[in-house]
Motif scaffolding. Structure first.
Motif, PDB file in Angstrom:
ATOM      1  N   HIS A  47      32.230  36.482   6.847  1.00  0.00           N
ATOM      2  CA  HIS A  47      30.962  36.203   5.614  1.00  0.00           C
ATOM      3  C   HIS A  47      29.546  36.447   6.375  1.00  0.00           C
ATOM      4  O   HIS A  47      30.015  36.987   7.898  1.00  0.00           O
ATOM      5  N   SER A 116      24.953  32.674   8.591  1.00  0.00           N
ATOM      6  CA  SER A 116      24.813  32.393   9.937  1.00  0.00           C
ATOM      7  C   SER A 116      24.364  33.572  10.927  1.00  0.00           C
ATOM      8  O   SER A 116      24.067  35.114  10.278  1.00  0.00           O
ATOM      9  N   ARG A 139      24.823  29.046   7.037  1.00  0.00           N
ATOM     10  CA  ARG A 139      25.770  27.923   7.473  1.00  0.00           C
ATOM     11  C   ARG A 139      26.050  27.373   9.343  1.00  0.00           C
ATOM     12  O   ARG A 139      26.940  26.556   8.920  1.00  0.00           O
ATOM     13  N   ARG A 244      34.206  26.479   6.825  1.00  0.00           N
ATOM     14  CA  ARG A 244      33.087  26.625   6.622  1.00  0.00           C
ATOM     15  C   ARG A 244      32.822  24.955   6.308  1.00  0.00           C
ATOM     16  O   ARG A 244      34.176  24.431   5.703  1.00  0.00           O
TER      17      ARG A 244
END
Length: 252
Positions: A47, A116, A139, A244
């Motif tokens: 991610h 993030s 996130r 997540r």
């Protein structure tokens, strides 16, 4: 009602710790020696991760951290906004500039996933405020020696330079300062060091007593070395590797 404890008389970093901030060079060398062990740190799911630099620093300062994260499988990038002069803190209700918000939105859309945010010092303060404004696109937030409890806990030299460039925000935007005390509505980890010579550790920890996904993690090291401290790198890898919506507090 959520609330946080405001500390108007935060202690300053000790002069000794400020004078030995140069030990960050030794920390960089130690991290190089620790790389075989750091390769065993948890890998990620790919991610996107944006790393925000500290006050007066640019993306160059976060290169070691970003390279490490790329090696762990993340789509890591800098913030792409040049040197962090504090000019992305604006007045009024929003606090953070549209330019910074748009950078995070763009990265989230490009990767079709929430981002993030890892923020070093002032970069961490900015990251928390971005997450407060667009939580669906963030996130989690990880801060490194970020004095979000107010500038009272920063070294007098750093605070003076910031005020010369941006003015005294504690007077011009007291409402914004109060809001910063509350943790953003996403999982967030505050990494701090008691020997930080730039931001006193008490200024860098969460005091929001009602946030269920908020934590403080102590490390050993300098402020200037937080972005390449081997202990910090391992902790960041651990935090980012969580699935997540399955966030759990850090276990040393």
């Amino acid at each position: 009602m959520r609330h946080a404890v405001m500390k108007l008389s935060l202690p300053k970093p000790s002069l000794f710790h400020f004078l030995v901030e140069g030990r960050s060079l030794f920390e960089l060398g130690a991290t190089g020696l620790a790389m075989p062990s750091l390769r065993k740190a948890p890998s990620g799911d790919g991610h996107p991760v944006m790393v925000l630099p500290g006050f007066l620093a640019s993306d160059l300062s976060t290169k070691v951290l970003r390279s490490f994260l790329k090696g762990k499988g993340y789509q890591s990038s800098g913030w792409g906004l040049g040197r962090n002069l504090g000019n992305h803190i604006v007045g009024g209700q929003q606090i953070i500039s549209d330019k910074l918000i748009n950078q995070v939105l763009r990265m989230s859309i490009e990767h079709d996933a929430p981002v993030s945010l890892v923020g070093w010092s002032l970069g961490g303060i900015l990251a928390r405020e971005v997450a407060r404004i667009i939580p669906d696109c963030v996130r989690q937030v990880i801060t490194l020696g970020s004095p979000f409890n107010g500038p009272h806990g920063a070294s007098p030299i750093a605070a003076k330079i910031f005020d010369l460039i941006n003015g005294d925000l504690t007077k011009s935007n007291a409402q914004a300062m109060q809001q910063m005390l509350l943790a953003p509505p996403v999982p967030n980890s505050a990494i701090y060091s008691r020997s930080d010579g730039v931001a006193h550790w008490q200024a860098c920890i969460n005091n929001d007593d009602e946030h269920q996904q908020s934590e403080n993690i102590e490390v050993r090291g300098s402020h200037i070395g937080l972005g390449h401290n081997s202990q910090v790198l391992w902790i960041i890898a651990n935090r980012l590797a969580q699935a997540r919506n399955q966030w759990l507090p850090y276990q040393a």
